[in-house]
Scaffold this motif. Structure first.
Motif: not given
Length: 298
Positions: A261-274
């Protein structure tokens, strides 16, 4: 004393010259060892690099909101992964409950009758094929047989797909562990007049129960991070839902969607989920290798 020293020095044979063929083999051996060590070091370096990146970026995303809020809408700030965590736990838990008894019973059948009839041999062959089958094929199979007929995605469909992936792992682990039980133990049980089903369940299975539990944990670790089957079965859900008969959020699908996604908070949540999935799988593997480890029965 001088005579003894003369005898000892004269009796020692001279060191033979190294054979050229032996010298060539020794050189090739050392080259092979060096290449193996270099390949291992390269693989470990890449693994450490991946884990280091995951830990650095994943820990930055950990917060209370991650475990208390649902996934945010596009363009909104904050948010968490509680709906994805709950959805993954429900589907993986249901898949484990379904696959464990089926896999253990099938493993007992293969160990007891695997060499006596064609059906058991075909079952073992199909199990080996399912072990190597791509998970996306399992997802498409469940989509065609279940999702397409009920006309909607659901957590049940996701659990079915995950259970189809877990069953072969449990079957093969149970089969292999039961084959390690010595024949003397089985013969002693038969000599006491125990029927075959009691020998299989109360003697043979009990002797390797730690290994069977290890296989269940390994199957659980295998399905915890599967993404492709859930894209065709459970899909996703932005809201918190405990309804297994509706589309359900899950960590693998959320990670795949948010990471691009282009959203920073979404990418941050993806790292947290990983990071959550990685640590969960790591914990299951450590648990299976330590708490439930046992020696091969003699």
């Amino acid at each position: 004393m001088s005579q003894l020293s003369q005898v000892s020095t004269h009796d020692v044979p001279a060191k033979p010259a190294m054979n050229p063929v032996y010298r060539k083999r020794l050189l090739m051996h050392r080259i092979g060892i060096a290449l193996s060590v270099a390949a291992m070091a390269l693989g470990l370096a890449v693994l450490v690099w991946i884990l280091f990146t995951l830990v650095i970026k994943g820990f930055g995303a950990l917060s209370i909101d991650l475990f208390t809020q649902t996934t945010p809408a596009p363009g909104s700030e904050g948010g968490g992964l509680i709906n994805a965590i709950v959805g993954s736990a429900l589907m993986v838990g249901l898949a484990t409950v379904v696959s464990t008894p089926i896999g253990i019973l099938a493993g007992i059948y293969l160990a007891e009758y695997g060499e006596e009839n064609k059906f058991a041999q075909v079952t073992r062959f199909v199990t080996d094929i399912m072990l190597s089958a791509p998970s996306i094929v399992i997802g498409l199979f469940v989509y065609a047989l279940y999702v397409a007929h009920v006309k909607h995605f659901s957590g049940y469909a996701g659990a079915i797909a995950l259970s189809l992936i877990a069953v072969p792992v449990v079957v093969r682990t149970t089969d292999n562990m039961l084959r390690l039980v010595p024949n003397s133990l089985l013969e002693a049980a038969f000599a006491l007049g125990a029927p075959r089903w009691k020998v299989a369940t109360l003697v043979r299975l009990r002797a390797v129960k730690a290994g069977v539990i290890t296989g269940v944990l390994l199957a659980l670790a295998r399905i915890a991070g599967e993404t492709a089957p859930l894209l065709f079965t459970a899909l996703n859900n932005q809201f918190q839902s405990f309804n297994m008969n509706a589309p359900m959020a899950n960590l693998p699908s959320v990670i795949a969607s948010f990471a691009m996604s282009p959203y920073d908070n979404w990418r941050s949540l993806a790292w947290g989920g990983a990071l959550l999935i990685t640590f969960s799988v790591l914990a299951l593997n450590i648990l299976s290798r330590t708490v439930f480890s046992q020696k091969v029965p003699n």
